[in-house]
Write a protein that holds these residues in place. Sequence first.
Motif, PDB file in Angstrom:
ATOM      1  N   MET A  46      68.128   3.389   3.563  1.00  0.00           N
ATOM      2  CA  MET A  46      68.617   4.880   3.710  1.00  0.00           C
ATOM      3  C   MET A  46      68.917   5.530   4.829  1.00  0.00           C
ATOM      4  SD  MET A  46      69.519   7.236   1.604  1.00  0.00           S
ATOM      5  CE  MET A  46      69.953   9.036   1.897  1.00  0.00           C
ATOM      6  N   TYR A  47      69.951   6.217   5.215  1.00  0.00           N
ATOM      7  CA  TYR A  47      70.264   6.973   6.272  1.00  0.00           C
ATOM      8  C   TYR A  47      69.165   8.180   6.571  1.00  0.00           C
ATOM      9  CZ  TYR A  47      74.179   3.840   5.902  1.00  0.00           C
ATOM     10  OH  TYR A  47      75.066   2.908   5.550  1.00  0.00           O
ATOM     11  N   SER A  48      68.920   8.497   7.847  1.00  0.00           N
ATOM     12  CA  SER A  48      68.224   9.798   8.128  1.00  0.00           C
ATOM     13  C   SER A  48      69.067  10.932   8.846  1.00  0.00           C
ATOM     14  CB  SER A  48      66.970   9.035   9.106  1.00  0.00           C
ATOM     15  OG  SER A  48      67.237   8.652  10.137  1.00  0.00           O
ATOM     16  N   GLU A  49      70.143  10.351   9.610  1.00  0.00           N
ATOM     17  CA  GLU A  49      70.719  11.152  10.280  1.00  0.00           C
ATOM     18  C   GLU A  49      72.379  10.879  10.448  1.00  0.00           C
ATOM     19  OE1 GLU A  49      68.946  12.166  14.047  1.00  0.00           O
ATOM     20  OE2 GLU A  49      69.336  10.225  14.708  1.00  0.00           O
ATOM     21  N   VAL A  50      73.269  11.780  10.909  1.00  0.00           N
ATOM     22  CA  VAL A  50      74.540  11.569  11.069  1.00  0.00           C
ATOM     23  C   VAL A  50      74.963  12.041  12.452  1.00  0.00           C
ATOM     24  CG1 VAL A  50      76.786  12.019  10.244  1.00  0.00           C
ATOM     25  CG2 VAL A  50      75.265  11.661   8.655  1.00  0.00           C
ATOM     26  N   LYS A  51      75.388  11.168  13.381  1.00  0.00           N
ATOM     27  CA  LYS A  51      75.836  11.717  14.635  1.00  0.00           C
ATOM     28  C   LYS A  51      77.339  11.524  14.810  1.00  0.00           C
ATOM     29  CE  LYS A  51      71.446  10.232  16.961  1.00  0.00           C
ATOM     30  NZ  LYS A  51      70.829   9.613  18.119  1.00  0.00           N
ATOM     31  N   CYS A  52      77.740  12.400  15.784  1.00  0.00           N
ATOM     32  CA  CYS A  52      79.191  12.247  16.058  1.00  0.00           C
ATOM     33  C   CYS A  52      79.397  11.009  17.130  1.00  0.00           C
ATOM     34  CB  CYS A  52      79.895  13.283  16.735  1.00  0.00           C
ATOM     35  SG  CYS A  52      81.153  13.276  17.715  1.00  0.00           S
ATOM     36  N   LEU A  87      74.790  15.656  14.080  1.00  0.00           N
ATOM     37  CA  LEU A  87      75.413  16.550  13.356  1.00  0.00           C
ATOM     38  C   LEU A  87      74.488  17.375  12.143  1.00  0.00           C
ATOM     39  CD1 LEU A  87      78.697  14.575  12.925  1.00  0.00           C
ATOM     40  CD2 LEU A  87      78.388  16.422  14.716  1.00  0.00           C
ATOM     41  N   PHE A  88      73.704  16.472  11.571  1.00  0.00           N
ATOM     42  CA  PHE A  88      72.683  16.874  10.642  1.00  0.00           C
ATOM     43  C   PHE A  88      71.673  15.770  10.233  1.00  0.00           C
ATOM     44  CE2 PHE A  88      76.809  15.937   8.345  1.00  0.00           C
ATOM     45  CZ  PHE A  88      76.353  15.047   7.162  1.00  0.00           C
ATOM     46  N   HIS A  89      70.755  16.229   9.679  1.00  0.00           N
ATOM     47  CA  HIS A  89      69.541  15.224   9.143  1.00  0.00           C
ATOM     48  C   HIS A  89      69.735  15.132   7.719  1.00  0.00           C
ATOM     49  CE1 HIS A  89      67.493  14.692  13.025  1.00  0.00           C
ATOM     50  NE2 HIS A  89      67.765  16.161  13.072  1.00  0.00           N
ATOM     51  N   LEU A  90      69.738  13.906   7.309  1.00  0.00           N
ATOM     52  CA  LEU A  90      69.855  13.685   5.555  1.00  0.00           C
ATOM     53  C   LEU A  90      68.464  13.964   5.305  1.00  0.00           C
ATOM     54  CD1 LEU A  90      72.146  10.522   5.686  1.00  0.00           C
ATOM     55  CD2 LEU A  90      72.700  12.876   4.903  1.00  0.00           C
ATOM     56  N   GLN A  91      68.285  14.878   4.461  1.00  0.00           N
ATOM     57  CA  GLN A  91      67.031  15.218   3.890  1.00  0.00           C
ATOM     58  C   GLN A  91      67.095  14.593   2.559  1.00  0.00           C
ATOM     59  OE1 GLN A  91      66.571  19.340   4.172  1.00  0.00           O
ATOM     60  NE2 GLN A  91      66.259  19.256   6.370  1.00  0.00           N
ATOM     61  N   GLN A  92      65.979  14.580   1.556  1.00  0.00           N
ATOM     62  CA  GLN A  92      66.246  14.007   0.107  1.00  0.00           C
ATOM     63  C   GLN A  92      67.114  15.013  -0.627  1.00  0.00           C
ATOM     64  OE1 GLN A  92      62.401  14.404  -1.981  1.00  0.00           O
ATOM     65  NE2 GLN A  92      62.644  12.407  -2.852  1.00  0.00           N
ATOM     66  N   LYS A  93      67.388  16.079  -0.539  1.00  0.00           N
ATOM     67  CA  LYS A  93      68.392  16.813  -1.090  1.00  0.00           C
ATOM     68  C   LYS A  93      69.885  16.581  -0.674  1.00  0.00           C
ATOM     69  CE  LYS A  93      68.384  21.145   1.564  1.00  0.00           C
ATOM     70  NZ  LYS A  93      68.253  22.539   1.484  1.00  0.00           N
ATOM     71  N   SER A 111      72.550   6.058  -1.568  1.00  0.00           N
ATOM     72  CA  SER A 111      71.014   5.846  -1.544  1.00  0.00           C
ATOM     73  C   SER A 111      70.673   5.031  -2.612  1.00  0.00           C
ATOM     74  CB  SER A 111      70.068   7.094  -1.599  1.00  0.00           C
ATOM     75  OG  SER A 111      69.993   7.522  -2.834  1.00  0.00           O
ATOM     76  N   LYS A 112      71.667   4.510  -3.629  1.00  0.00           N
ATOM     77  CA  LYS A 112      71.254   3.721  -4.657  1.00  0.00           C
ATOM     78  C   LYS A 112      71.449   2.325  -3.782  1.00  0.00           C
ATOM     79  CE  LYS A 112      72.921   5.255  -9.083  1.00  0.00           C
ATOM     80  NZ  LYS A 112      74.202   4.925  -9.828  1.00  0.00           N
ATOM     81  N   ASN A 113      70.691   1.278  -4.547  1.00  0.00           N
ATOM     82  CA  ASN A 113      71.022  -0.106  -4.148  1.00  0.00           C
ATOM     83  C   ASN A 113      72.346  -0.477  -4.283  1.00  0.00           C
ATOM     84  OD1 ASN A 113      70.848  -2.677  -3.685  1.00  0.00           O
ATOM     85  ND2 ASN A 113      69.045  -3.021  -4.746  1.00  0.00           N
ATOM     86  N   ASP A 171      78.415   8.060  13.297  1.00  0.00           N
ATOM     87  CA  ASP A 171      77.343   6.704  13.382  1.00  0.00           C
ATOM     88  C   ASP A 171      76.473   7.489  12.138  1.00  0.00           C
ATOM     89  OD1 ASP A 171      78.207   5.205  15.333  1.00  0.00           O
ATOM     90  OD2 ASP A 171      77.459   6.425  16.831  1.00  0.00           O
ATOM     91  N   LEU A 172      76.052   6.672  11.108  1.00  0.00           N
ATOM     92  CA  LEU A 172      75.020   6.966  10.120  1.00  0.00           C
ATOM     93  C   LEU A 172      73.815   5.917  10.611  1.00  0.00           C
ATOM     94  CD1 LEU A 172      77.079   6.075   7.010  1.00  0.00           C
ATOM     95  CD2 LEU A 172      76.333   8.270   7.831  1.00  0.00           C
ATOM     96  N   VAL A 173      72.803   6.666  10.987  1.00  0.00           N
ATOM     97  CA  VAL A 173      71.456   6.248  11.703  1.00  0.00           C
ATOM     98  C   VAL A 173      70.492   6.190  10.686  1.00  0.00           C
ATOM     99  CG1 VAL A 173      69.873   6.507  13.536  1.00  0.00           C
ATOM    100  CG2 VAL A 173      72.226   7.355  13.775  1.00  0.00           C
ATOM    101  N   SER A 174      69.676   4.823  10.702  1.00  0.00           N
ATOM    102  CA  SER A 174      68.777   4.525   9.687  1.00  0.00           C
ATOM    103  C   SER A 174      67.412   5.244  10.223  1.00  0.00           C
ATOM    104  CB  SER A 174      68.446   3.194   9.490  1.00  0.00           C
ATOM    105  OG  SER A 174      69.586   2.685   8.923  1.00  0.00           O
TER     106      SER A 174
END
Length: 117
Positions: A1-7, A14-20, A32-34, A114-117
């Motif tokens: 699952m990714y934890s943040e999105v970067k330019c 740009l923002f952090h990915l939270q559970q919601k 986030s599904k397999n 960039d989708l950062v794990s």
Amino acid sequence: MYSEVKCKKCRKTLFHLQQKNFLLNAHHENLSKNTSEMEDTCDTVRDENMVHLDENFLPHWISLKIEAEQWSKGRINCPYCDSRIGNFDFVSGSRCECSNSYLPPVHLIKSKIDLVS
């Protein structure tokens, strides 16, 4: 699952990915599904170059941009370097290539972030 999105241009978060926060594919399925659990309904699910965002859980700065454009259509730019990173379109309601689903109205371009794990 990714934890943040970067330019990708300025490399700022740009923002952090939270559970919601949900990243969706073209069929409104949570990324986030397999991936083996996702239905192969069309090639768009496997080869899409966009990351769609759930409009109910948008980062605040994207929500402000959408409200400024009166929920119509517009571009999403990085708040730091002003590089274009995505679009939103609440007017035309584009369909997926398979014609089974309407695309979520807010999306980011994968080559611009960039989708950062």
